[in-house]
Scaffold this motif. Structure first.
Motif, PDB file in Angstrom:
ATOM      1  N   UNK A   1     -10.344   5.773   4.257  1.00 41.46           N
ATOM      2  CA  UNK A   1      -9.559   5.100   5.279  1.00 41.46           C
ATOM      3  C   UNK A   1      -9.621   3.600   5.018  1.00 41.46           C
ATOM      4  N   UNK A   2      -8.527   2.926   5.332  1.00 43.34           N
ATOM      5  CA  UNK A   2      -8.454   1.477   5.177  1.00 43.34           C
ATOM      6  C   UNK A   2      -8.183   0.850   6.537  1.00 43.34           C
TER       7      UNK A   2
ATOM      8  N   UNK B   1       0.804  -1.229   0.000  1.00 42.98           N
ATOM      9  CA  UNK B   1       0.000   0.000   0.000  1.00 42.98           C
ATOM     10  C   UNK B   1       0.827   1.265   0.000  1.00 42.98           C
ATOM     11  N   UNK B   2       2.092   1.186   0.320  1.00 43.60           N
ATOM     12  CA  UNK B   2       2.903   2.392   0.493  1.00 43.60           C
ATOM     13  C   UNK B   2       2.901   3.320  -0.723  1.00 43.60           C
ATOM     14  N   UNK B   3       2.817   2.811  -1.975  1.00 41.37           N
ATOM     15  CA  UNK B   3       2.770   3.760  -3.104  1.00 41.37           C
ATOM     16  C   UNK B   3       1.442   4.516  -3.211  1.00 41.37           C
ATOM     17  N   UNK B   4       0.433   4.081  -2.498  1.00 39.62           N
ATOM     18  CA  UNK B   4      -0.903   4.641  -2.671  1.00 39.62           C
ATOM     19  C   UNK B   4      -1.287   5.667  -1.606  1.00 39.62           C
ATOM     20  N   UNK B   5      -0.595   5.698  -0.475  1.00 33.10           N
ATOM     21  CA  UNK B   5      -0.992   6.609   0.588  1.00 33.10           C
ATOM     22  C   UNK B   5      -0.201   6.358   1.856  1.00 33.10           C
ATOM     23  N   UNK B   6      -0.731   6.875   2.971  1.00 31.02           N
ATOM     24  CA  UNK B   6      -0.040   6.788   4.251  1.00 31.02           C
ATOM     25  C   UNK B   6      -0.444   5.510   4.960  1.00 31.02           C
ATOM     26  N   UNK B   7       0.239   4.408   4.629  1.00 25.02           N
ATOM     27  CA  UNK B   7      -0.034   3.138   5.294  1.00 25.02           C
ATOM     28  C   UNK B   7       0.659   3.126   6.648  1.00 25.02           C
TER      29      UNK B   7
ATOM     30  N   UNK C   1      -3.622   0.038   8.483  1.00 27.27           N
ATOM     31  CA  UNK C   1      -4.489   0.748   7.550  1.00 27.27           C
ATOM     32  C   UNK C   1      -3.904   2.096   7.217  1.00 27.27           C
ATOM     33  N   UNK C   2      -4.742   3.137   7.266  1.00 23.12           N
ATOM     34  CA  UNK C   2      -4.264   4.482   6.994  1.00 23.12           C
ATOM     35  C   UNK C   2      -5.240   5.270   6.152  1.00 23.12           C
TER      36      UNK C   2
END
Length: 491
Positions: A318-319, A156-162, A309-310
């Motif tokens: 939010x995830x 997930x790191x390329x997509x947002x603040x995991x 999540x993040x």
């Protein structure tokens, strides 16, 4: 019995925090009122294992530590009624939640500052109150995370603040603000149900309990019963929409049309993937894991299930990631699975709460209005697509198996929307029913009354971006400091 300075109705996160700060740290006499649980009136009337093991919070939902409310049936949710868990007993919903400590964002602070329109609610003041709240709670980093969570963080790191969520734990064990009452022996805790607030003209002077007995307060009554119970108590006390109170058999002496309105909640859509049996998360414990937990407070028994999540999509989503099948765990038949659950952080849909009668034991009518604004459906669809994109990244790609929910054959927006209608669930974050600037003023005093305040999630102008409990405790800290500084206590 002499009257206390302050009566606090509700011993959840806000009520326990307020009682501790006002009595233990500043010497006011405080009476805290919380209904009994079904088992005993003890502070932690749940089995020892469920009380301290973070992963077992799901076992508490539907127990006697839960009010076991349900929402009204909803056409946007395929005619479903959702369970609406609310904690019962000292600690409130912190007794039965996943203990996630999500730091409020600058946008969250700005939201409150704008709604209050008062210099005391500056973002700097709120940030300072948050720092004090964090010192009080002492949230700790995760002491163990599952393989699905570890893989998610990389994918997930390329997509947002995991992130791995911090927890309201101590030494890997559940912790709730109920412990603050244990540390404040001067707080008088009464286990009883509040029927209504008593007034002399427009001044709150105490409460009447369901058994007919009365308790008076010399300085202030504070409602901290939460987004469901606080507006219900106001309505039973004659403060609320005139028509609603009339339909319930009551009469409004203060026609406060906004009480119970603007109910919001985070609605989460689980995207579930099968995993290898070796990655299956199980509540059953091995002797080795039990020793690690008992001796060191580490290992899988410290998992809160909602481990990581993040915020994503410019904070629109939010995830929450779990090493489980979101819809079936902890049933014994739950398969090996991981869930990437998504929700709109700022839903536009609004609902309402109403009382059905003046009976304090009657469950209120709860209608969060889920998905009544089409924009929330569109955002959630985007979330499902994001979850799928993350699952296609290494190291999740080729590690997860089939998409179980909603299933890859449901790939059109229309099909995804139908799945959301069928499978979406509450994240247990109801807010807004006594909103700041609408029902309460910048002192958190109920507009049109004296010496009556509301301090809990019901005063939120809108939902926070993430889990709201940290913000609830921040509000309690800010309110206590204002009260202690004499801004409203001696009105």
């Amino acid at each position: 019995m002499p009257s206390p300075d302050i009566i606090i109705i509700g011993a959840g996160s806000a009520g326990c925090t307020l009682a501790h700060l006002l009595q233990h740290q500043h010497g006011y006499s405080v009476t805290l009122i919380e209904p009994e649980t079904a088992e005993t009136p003890e502070l932690h009337a749940v089995p020892e294992t469920d009380r301290i093991r973070p992963a077992r919070w799901l076992k508490l939902l539907g127990s006697s530590s839960d009010w076991n409310y349900a929402t009204e049936t909803s056409m946007p949710l395929s005619g479903r009624s959702l369970k609406c868990p609310r904690g019962r007993g000292v600690g409130g919903s912190s007794r039965i939640n996943a203990m996630i400590w999500f730091q409020p964002t600058d946008d969250d602070f700005e939201m409150f500052s704008v709604a209050a329109a008062d210099a005391r609610w500056s973002t700097e003041s709120l940030r300072s109150a948050y720092e004090a709240a964090e010192q009080l709670v002492q949230p700790e980093p995760a002491r163990w995370i599952s393989e699905p969570a570890e893989r998610f963080l990389q994918a997930a790191s390329p997509f947002g603040t995991a992130m791995v969520y911090r927890r309201m734990n101590r030494n890997g064990r559940r912790w709730s603000p109920a412990a603050l009452i244990t540390d404040s022996p001067g707080v008088q805790t009464i286990r009883a149900t509040v029927d209504r607030i008593l007034f002399r003209n427009d001044q709150a002077i105490g409460v009447q309990l369901a058994d007919g007995s009365k308790i008076t307060a010399s300085k202030r009554v504070i409602l901290s019963a939460g987004s469901i119970a606080s507006p219900a108590i106001l309505m039973r006390s004659g403060i609320g929409p005139r028509d609603c109170l009339r339909d319930a058999g009551g009469q409004a002496w203060l026609d406060a049309a906004e009480v119970g309105q603007h109910l919001q909640d985070h609605l989460v859509m689980p995207v579930v993937f099968s995993t290898d049996q070796a990655a299956r998360f199980d509540l059953n414990v091995s002797p080795r894991d039990l020793v690690r937990f008992d001796a060191l407070g580490r290992g899988p028994l410290t998992s809160n299930i909602a481990e990581a999540g993040g915020l994503f999509a410019e904070d629109a989503l939010q995830i929450h990631v779990t090493p489980t099948h979101y819809l079936r765990f902890p049933q014994p038949s739950s398969p090996a699975a991981m869930t990437i659950a998504v929700n709109a952080t700022k839903p536009k849909s609004r609902g309402q709460l109403a009382i059905r009668s003046l009976d304090a034991s009657a469950a209120p009518q709860i209608d969060p209005g889920y998905l009544t604004d089409p924009a929330d459906v569109e955002t959630t669809i985007a979330g499902v697509k994001l979850a799928r994109s993350i699952a296609m990244q290494s190291p999740l790609k080729n590690w997860t198996g089939h998409e179980l929910v909603p299933g890859m054959k449901r790939d059109s927006d229309e099909a995804i929307a139908k799945s959301i209608s069928r499978y979406a669930q509450t994240l247990y974050h109801p807010v807004g029913t006594c909103g700041l600037g609408r029902v309460v003023d910048a002192d958190l005093s109920v507009i049109g009354t004296q010496q009556l305040s509301v301090v809990d999630a019901s005063v939120f102008p809108e939902l926070t971006l993430g889990n709201p409990n940290a913000m609830v405790i921040t509000l309690a800290v800010l309110f206590a400091s204002q009260l202690i500084n004499g801004l409203s206590l001696d009105q």
